[in-house]
Design a protein around this motif. Structure first.
Motif: not given
Length: 541
Positions: A73, A76, A127, A129, A259
């Protein structure tokens, strides 16, 4: 050094302080005196939390690659670094209010617990997040720890000693910043993995918990009152708007261009929301809507003092210089020299050693040479010259030259960054000491957070353009070029030919050098504000 109090405070059961037993009067039976051994343990606790705060500020510098490889990811990934600062700056004003309403000891201990919870979440993150959430939670606890430490120093030391104690706190914070990349990199390269970069905080907290529970004195006029009546009148709307303002700004900086395209609806919406919420927050604080003038989360009364406003601006500028260099000096050596964690830490020694040394020198001499404006002028000149020279470096600049530039910037940072904590307290009413501390803390944490957010935007956008131009025709996709800016775990940096690595290193090195405009701006701010300050001496006794 600096571990004994000049005149040990006497603390009654309600936390009211006096300086002699005679002043304690008939309440002598209820008085607890802080002995030198106990004060020593208190200082150890304060310095340790400052060390941990500095450690967590930089420990992710060398583990972002392993975290990305483990959790994935990429979009992030910036939150691994900015999430901690966001949690800190978004809650600093609230903590400033809480420290005036609640028992100092238990709020401080609660902040430590919050910090450790955030560290545990990061260590166990399944993860990205969860990692982002953990970093924000740890940042919230870190802000409470830092402000709590400064509050203890303000309460239990004399003005003459306060600058030295503040400098010692900054020294341990700097030591934590220095060891952060080393410890993080060492864990990432070991069987323990990067997760122990966060779990180590839990171990240190468990070992030192008795110090905070047993040795730390209580303080506060409301010690024996219930908590809810004391916090119901807090400016909760202001606290929410404050946190939202910073969150939106940092989010907008993080995603703009990197992004989402600058002209996209998402980016435009983020920036519009940031502006609207900022205006609403300013109006709410100015009018004291749903609160009172005394309970506003932002100490608006400080804006009526020319000296406090200038101290605020100078502290924010100095913090921008310090935080930028702590994050981007390692990146320069990592990308251009291929240095690992331990070698990068060695490259940072000139900067951090001079920062710590000059902070201690400033703390020791300020009570005697207390023409504080002069400290800011000298500080600004040194940092500005060093930052301009860093702006001109390239991959061919000899390391020895860069070390010399680091010395100038580090000395400039240390001379003035923590001076405001002592001067602001001298210039504030006795009943508003904690509020003034919160004001300066917002400047220090906010200046650093905003500088890093803006620097990250410049690095990602300019770096992408430079890399794309340099690697044109080499067959790399936009996503691969973006990944290269995340560190050594990209194919461009790790698995390409020596020629491609050299081209990429040169492009990223030029980008980081040009990003030093942030450091130049911060240093220039310190210099200009120093020239605008009153050339007066303050009485620090």
């Amino acid at each position: 050094m600096g571990l004994e109090i000049e005149s040990m405070p006497v603390i009654d059961k309600y936390g009211s302080t006096t300086t002699t037993e005679q002043e304690a009067g008939d309440s002598a039976a209820e008085v607890v005196q802080i002995s030198n051994p106990r004060w020593l343990s208190v200082c150890i606790g304060l310095y340790l939390t400052s060390f941990l705060y500095g450690l967590d500020s930089t420990i992710t510098a060398d583990v972002q690659g392993p975290i990305l490889a483990s959790l994935g990811d990429l979009p992030l990934l910036p939150w691994v670094g900015t999430g901690f600062l966001l949690g800190s700056v978004a809650t600093t004003s609230l903590f400033g209010s809480l420290y005036t309403k609640l028992e100092v000891k238990w709020l401080y201990v609660g902040s430590i617990v919050t910090f450790e919870i955030g560290s545990a979440i990061c260590g166990a993150a399944p993860n990205m997040n969860a990692m982002a959430v953990g970093r924000v939670v740890a940042g919230i606890g870190g802000a409470g720890m830092y402000l709590g430490g400064m509050t203890y120093i303000a309460i239990f030391t004399t003005p003459a000693r306060r600058s030295l104690y503040t400098a010692l706190v900054s020294a341990f914070w700097g030591l934590g910043c220095l060891l952060g990349p080393v410890i993080g990199g060492a864990f990432a390269q070991s069987k323990a993995t990067w997760r122990w970069s966060f779990y180590i905080n839990l171990v240190l907290a468990a070992v030192t918990a008795p110090i905070y529970i047993v040795s730390f004195p209580r303080h506060g006029a409301h010690c024996d009152e219930k908590i809810l009546p004391r916090i119901k009148d807090l400016d909760w709307l202001g606290a929410l708007l404050n946190a939202t303002t910073y969150a939106l700004f940092i989010t907008a900086c993080t995603y703009s261009g990197a992004e989402w395209p600058w002209g996209s609806g998402s980016v435009i919406t983020l920036w519009v929301m940031t502006g609207v919420v900022t205006i609403i927050y300013m109006l709410q604080q100015w009018t004291a809507f749903l609160t009172t003038k005394e309970d506003r989360v932002f100490p608006v009364w400080c804006l009526k003092s020319r000296s406090l406003v200038l101290l605020y601006i100078a502290t924010a500028g100095g913090s921008a210089v310090l935080n930028f260099n702590i994050y981007y000096l390692p990146l320069f050596f990592e990308f251009t020299k291929g240095d690992g964690a331990i070698k990068v830490a060695g490259r940072l020694l000139p900067f951090l050693f001079l920062m710590i040394f000059s902070a201690l020198l400033s703390g020791a001499l300020l009570p005697k040479l207390n023409l504080y404006a002069a400290w800011y002028v000298i500080s600004g000149i040194l940092a500005l010259v060093g930052s301009v020279l860093m702006f001109l470096i390239s991959t061919t600049t000899p390391p020895g030259n860069i070390y010399g530039f680091e010395v100038l910037v580090g000395a400039g940072c240390g001379l003035s960054l923590w001076v405001a904590y002592s001067i602001a307290l001298v210039k504030s009413p006795a009943d508003k000491v904690t509020s003034a501390l919160g004001f300066i803390n917002v400047a220090q944490l906010g200046g650093g957070a905003l500088a890093l957010a803006i620097a990250g935007t410049i690095f990602q956008n300019v770096g992408f353009d430079n890399l794309q131009s340099a690697l044109d025709g080499k067959g790399y996709s936009s996503s691969e070029i973006r990944a290269a800016l995340a560190g050594g775990y990209s194919s461009i940096i790790s698995d390409s030919t020596p020629e491609v690595r050299a081209i990429a290193s040169d492009a990223i090195g030029r980008t980081i050098a040009h990003t030093y405009g942030i450091s130049i701006s911060g240093a220039a701010t310190v210099l200009v504000v120093g020239l605008l300050m009153r050339w007066e001496k303050v009485k620090m006794v």
